[in-house]
Design an enzyme around this catalytic site. Structure first.
Site, short mmCIF file in Angstrom:
data_model
loop_
_atom_site.label_atom_id
_atom_site.label_comp_id
_atom_site.label_asym_id
_atom_site.label_seq_id
_atom_site.Cartn_x
_atom_site.Cartn_y
_atom_site.Cartn_z
N HIS A 51 0.80 -1.22 0.00
CA HIS A 51 0.00 0.00 0.00
C HIS A 51 0.84 1.28 0.00
O HIS A 51 0.31 2.36 -0.24
CB HIS A 51 -0.98 -0.02 1.18
CG HIS A 51 -2.21 -0.79 0.86
ND1 HIS A 51 -2.20 -2.16 0.75
CD2 HIS A 51 -3.48 -0.40 0.59
CE1 HIS A 51 -3.41 -2.57 0.43
NE2 HIS A 51 -4.20 -1.52 0.33
N SER A 89 0.09 -1.15 -6.44
CA SER A 89 0.52 -2.25 -7.30
C SER A 89 1.35 -1.74 -8.46
O SER A 89 1.13 -0.64 -8.96
CB SER A 89 -0.69 -2.97 -7.86
OG SER A 89 -1.31 -3.73 -6.87
N LYS A 117 -13.37 -8.99 -9.81
CA LYS A 117 -12.42 -9.77 -10.60
C LYS A 117 -11.76 -10.86 -9.73
O LYS A 117 -11.55 -11.99 -10.18
CB LYS A 117 -11.35 -8.82 -11.17
CG LYS A 117 -10.49 -9.45 -12.23
CD LYS A 117 -9.66 -8.39 -12.92
CE LYS A 117 -8.66 -9.00 -13.86
NZ LYS A 117 -7.89 -8.01 -14.58
N ASP A 118 -11.46 -10.51 -8.49
CA ASP A 118 -10.87 -11.49 -7.57
C ASP A 118 -11.85 -12.61 -7.25
O ASP A 118 -11.48 -13.78 -7.15
CB ASP A 118 -10.40 -10.81 -6.27
CG ASP A 118 -9.07 -10.08 -6.44
OD1 ASP A 118 -8.42 -10.29 -7.49
OD2 ASP A 118 -8.68 -9.30 -5.55
N GLU A 139 7.90 -33.45 -1.14
CA GLU A 139 6.71 -32.97 -1.83
C GLU A 139 7.12 -32.25 -3.11
O GLU A 139 8.22 -31.69 -3.18
CB GLU A 139 5.97 -31.98 -0.91
CG GLU A 139 5.28 -32.62 0.28
CD GLU A 139 3.97 -33.27 -0.11
OE1 GLU A 139 4.00 -34.35 -0.70
OE2 GLU A 139 2.92 -32.68 0.17
C1 HEM Z 1 0.92 -16.17 1.70
C2 HEM Z 1 1.52 -15.76 0.62
C3 HEM Z 1 1.27 -14.43 -0.03
C4 HEM Z 1 0.15 -13.63 0.03
C5 HEM Z 1 -1.14 -13.88 0.79
C6 HEM Z 1 0.43 -12.47 -0.78
C7 HEM Z 1 -0.46 -11.44 -0.99
C8 HEM Z 1 -0.29 -10.43 -1.92
C9 HEM Z 1 -1.32 -9.54 -2.37
C10 HEM Z 1 -2.79 -9.57 -1.90
C11 HEM Z 1 -0.77 -8.72 -3.30
C12 HEM Z 1 -1.51 -7.67 -4.13
C13 HEM Z 1 -2.22 -8.36 -5.28
C14 HEM Z 1 -1.30 -8.90 -6.33
O1 HEM Z 1 -0.40 -8.16 -6.78
O2 HEM Z 1 -1.43 -10.09 -6.69
C15 HEM Z 1 0.62 -9.03 -3.40
C16 HEM Z 1 1.54 -8.40 -4.19
C17 HEM Z 1 2.87 -8.74 -4.30
N1 HEM Z 1 3.47 -9.86 -3.76
FE1 HEM Z 1 2.60 -11.20 -2.53
N2 HEM Z 1 1.69 -12.58 -1.30
C18 HEM Z 1 2.23 -13.76 -0.88
C19 HEM Z 1 3.48 -14.26 -1.19
C20 HEM Z 1 4.43 -13.58 -1.95
C21 HEM Z 1 5.73 -14.09 -2.28
C22 HEM Z 1 6.25 -15.46 -1.87
C23 HEM Z 1 6.36 -13.12 -3.02
C24 HEM Z 1 7.74 -13.12 -3.61
C25 HEM Z 1 8.76 -13.76 -3.19
C26 HEM Z 1 5.45 -12.02 -3.15
C27 HEM Z 1 5.73 -10.84 -3.83
C28 HEM Z 1 4.80 -9.86 -4.13
C29 HEM Z 1 5.05 -8.68 -4.94
C30 HEM Z 1 6.40 -8.27 -5.54
C31 HEM Z 1 3.85 -7.98 -5.03
C32 HEM Z 1 3.59 -6.67 -5.80
C33 HEM Z 1 3.19 -7.07 -7.17
C34 HEM Z 1 2.83 -5.95 -8.08
O3 HEM Z 1 2.24 -4.98 -7.65
O4 HEM Z 1 3.11 -6.13 -9.27
N3 HEM Z 1 4.30 -12.32 -2.51
N4 HEM Z 1 0.89 -10.10 -2.55
#
Ligand code: HEM
Length: 402
Positions: free
Chosen positions: A220, A224, A248-249, A292
Site C-alpha cells: 500500500h 501495485s 475480478k478477484d 513434496e
Molecule cells: C501467503 C503468501 C502471499 C500472500 C497472501 C500475498 C499477498 C499479496 C497480495 C494480496 C498482493 C496484491 C495483489 C497482487 O499483486 O497479486 C501481493 C503483491 C505482491 N506480492 Fe505477494 N503474497 C504472498 C506471497 C508472496 C511471495 C512469496 C512473493 C515473492 C517472493 C510475493 C511478492 C509480491 C510482490 C512483488 C507484489 C507486488 C506485485 C505488483 O504490484 O506487481 N508475494 N501479494
C-alpha cells in the site's frame, strides 16, 4: 439521534456506522485498503489475482488445519492411526483432510505463479524491494510449514524425508551434529521430533499471517505495479479497487475452485507419494526418498553437487539469492515486455526451473545428475547475468501512460 421520517432505516445505518467510526474506524480502514477509496492501476491483468488467491488459500489451510488438529495425535504410536481415524470415522474428516492436503499443493501453485508474475513484470524493483523481501520471507516460512506438516502423518516418506532434510544441518561446521540432535530431541527422528514439529506446524501459519500483513502494508505504500511496469502519474490511470478488482478477484476464485475441488474430490492423492500410506518404519528405507513436489527443484540443486556441504549451500543459496534480486537487476525498465534480452532469459529460467523439478523426482544417478548439474548452472547463471543486462540491455520504447 433523530430519525427523519422519510428514510428511518438508512439513517439508522448511517448513525450506527458513525458510532462505530468514532470508536474503531475499521470500516473506513477497509474502505481505504481494499474498498472503493483504494485506487489501483486500471490495466491489471489476471496475473494480479494471485495475491488475493494466496490469502484465501492461507486462510483455508488454517481453518482446515484447526479442525484436523482436534483429532490428530502427535505421538509416534498414534499419529498414523489418528489420520486413518480422521479419514474413516470423523464426520467429514476425509473432506477436511483432502482440503488441507490438496490445499497445501494449490497454495504453492498460486504462490509460485505470484512470484513468477513479480519476476516477469519487475515488481521487485524500486520502490517495492521490501515488499518483495517480505514475500521471500513468506516463501521460506511456507516451505518450513509444508515440510513440518508432511512429517505429521508419520508415513514412510514423512519419516525418511524428515531424516534426510534435518540431517542436512549436520554440515554446519563444528556445531552441525549437535544442532541436529537438539532439533530431533534425541539421537534419531522420534517422538520428541514429531511433537515439536506439530507445535511448529501449528504456529508458523500465524507467523505467516503476520508477515502477510506487513507485505500488504508495504504494497500500500506505492500501490501495485502493472503489466507495463511504469510508474503512474495520471488520475485516469487508476480505478477504485472496489467494485472493479473485488469482482475480478471473486471471479478468479471461482475459476480456481474448479481444478481445486476436482482434485479434492477425485484425485486427492495425486500430488502426494503413495509410500506415505505405509506407516513409518525406521528399519526399512524407501527405494527413493522424494520430498513434496514443491520442493523438487531445490532438492535437485542439493543433489546435483556431489560434495554435501556445497550442495546444502547451493540449495539454501538458490532461495536466499531472491533477497538480493532487486540489487542484481538494476535495469531501469521494470516489465519484461520492453526488455528484449531479459524476456527470453526469463522464459529460459522458468523452463529450467521446471526441468530442475523433474530432476528432483528422478533417482540421483547417471544422466539425471548431469542434467541437474547443467540446470543448476543455468539457475545461478540467470542471476549472474542480471547485473550485465542491467548495464548493457537496450530496452524498447516504454509508454509514458497506460
Ligand atoms: C501467503 C503468501 C502471499 C500472500 C497472501 C500475498 C499477498 C499479496 C497480495 C494480496 C498482493 C496484491 C495483489 C497482487 O499483486 O497479486 C501481493 C503483491 C505482491 N506480492 Fe505477494 N503474497 C504472498 C506471497 C508472496 C511471495 C512469496 C512473493 C515473492 C517472493 C510475493 C511478492 C509480491 C510482490 C512483488 C507484489 C507486488 C506485485 C505488483 O504490484 O506487481 N508475494 N501479494
Amino acid at each position: 439521534m433523530a430519525h427523519t421520517p422519510n428514510h428511518p432505516v438508512e439513517n439508522d445505518i448511517r448513525n450506527t456506522y458513525q458510532w462505530l467510526e468514532d470508536r474503531l474506524p475499521i470500516i473506513s480502514f477497509l474502505n481505504n485498503s481494499v474498498g472503493s477509496n483504494f485506487m489501483a492501476p486500471r490495466n491489471l491483468s489476471y496475473m494480479w489475482n494471485f495475491g488475493s488467491l494466496a490469502g484465501i488459500a492461507l486462510v483455508l489451510q488454517i481453518l482446515t488445519g484447526i479442525f484436523l488438529a482436534m483429532h490428530y495425535k502427535p505421538d509416534v504410536h498414534m499419529a498414523f492411526d489418528s489420520i486413518q481415524h480422521i479419514m474413516r470415522d470423523v464426520n467429514w474428516g476425509w473432506l477436511i483432510r483432502n482440503l488441507h492436503m490438496v490445499g497445501a499443493s494449490f497454495f504453492f501453485i498460486v504462490v509460485y505463479i505470484h512470484m513468477a508474475r513479480g519476476l516477469y513484470y519487475g515488481s521487485y524493483k524500486s520502490p517495492r524491494e521490501v515488499l518483495w523481501g517480505l514475500g521471500v520471507v513468506i516463501f521460506l516460512l511456507m516451505m518450513a510449514t509444508g515440510f513440518l506438516g508432511y512429517v505429521l502423518p508419520w508415513g514412510q516418506m514423512s519419516y525418511w524425508g524428515a531424516t534426510v532434510i534435518t540431517n542436512l544441518l549436520s554440515v554446519i561446521p563444528f556445531v552441525g551434529p549437535d544442532i541436529v540432535v537438539w532439533l530431533w530431541g534425541g539421537y534419531a527422528v522420534g517422538d520428541p521430533t514429531l511433537n515439536r514439529f506439530f507445535v511448529l506446524h501449528f504456529v508458523l501459519p500465524f507467523v505467516i499471517i503476520a508477515v502477510v500483513v506487513l507485505h500488504i502494508w508495504a504494497l500500500h505504500m506505492h500501490g501495485s505495479n502493472n503489466p507495463k511496469g511504469i510508474s503512474l502519474t495520471k488520475q485516469t490511470d487508476y480505478i477504485p479497487f472496489h467494485p472493479y478488482y473485488t469482482i475480478k478477484d471473486i471471479f478468479g476464485l471461482g475459476v480456481y475452485l474448479i481444478p481445486f475441488t476436482f482434485m479434492v474430490f477425485y484425485a486427492p492423492e495425486y500430488l502426494g507419494h503413495t509410500d506415505n500410506n505405509i506407516p513409518a518404519n525406521p528399519l526399512v528405507t524407501p527405494a527413493h526418498i522424494v520430498p513434496e513436489w514443491y520442493f523438487l527443484p531445490f532438492y535437485a540443486i542439493l543433489r546435483a553437487i556431489p560434495i554435501k556441504e556445497l550442495g546444502v549451500l547451493a540449495m539454501f543459496g538458490s532461495i536466499l539469492i531472491l533477497f538480493v534480486l532487486p540489487w542484481l537487476d538494476k535495469h531501469p525498465v521494470r516489465s519484461a515486455r520492453f526488455r528484449p534480452l531479459y524476456r527470453p532469459l526469463y522464459m529460459l529460467f522458468l523452463a529450467n526451473f521446471i526441468l530442475l523439478g523433474w530432476c528432483g523426482m528422478m533417482p540421483a544417478e547417471g544422466i539425471y545428475v548431469r542434467i541437474a548439474q547443467a540446470a543448476t548452472a543455468i539457475y545461478f547463471g540467470f542471476f549472474a547475468l542480471l547485473p550485465v543486462l542491467s548495464k548493457y540491455e537496450k530496452a524498447k520504447p516504454v509508454p509514458t501512460s497506460i
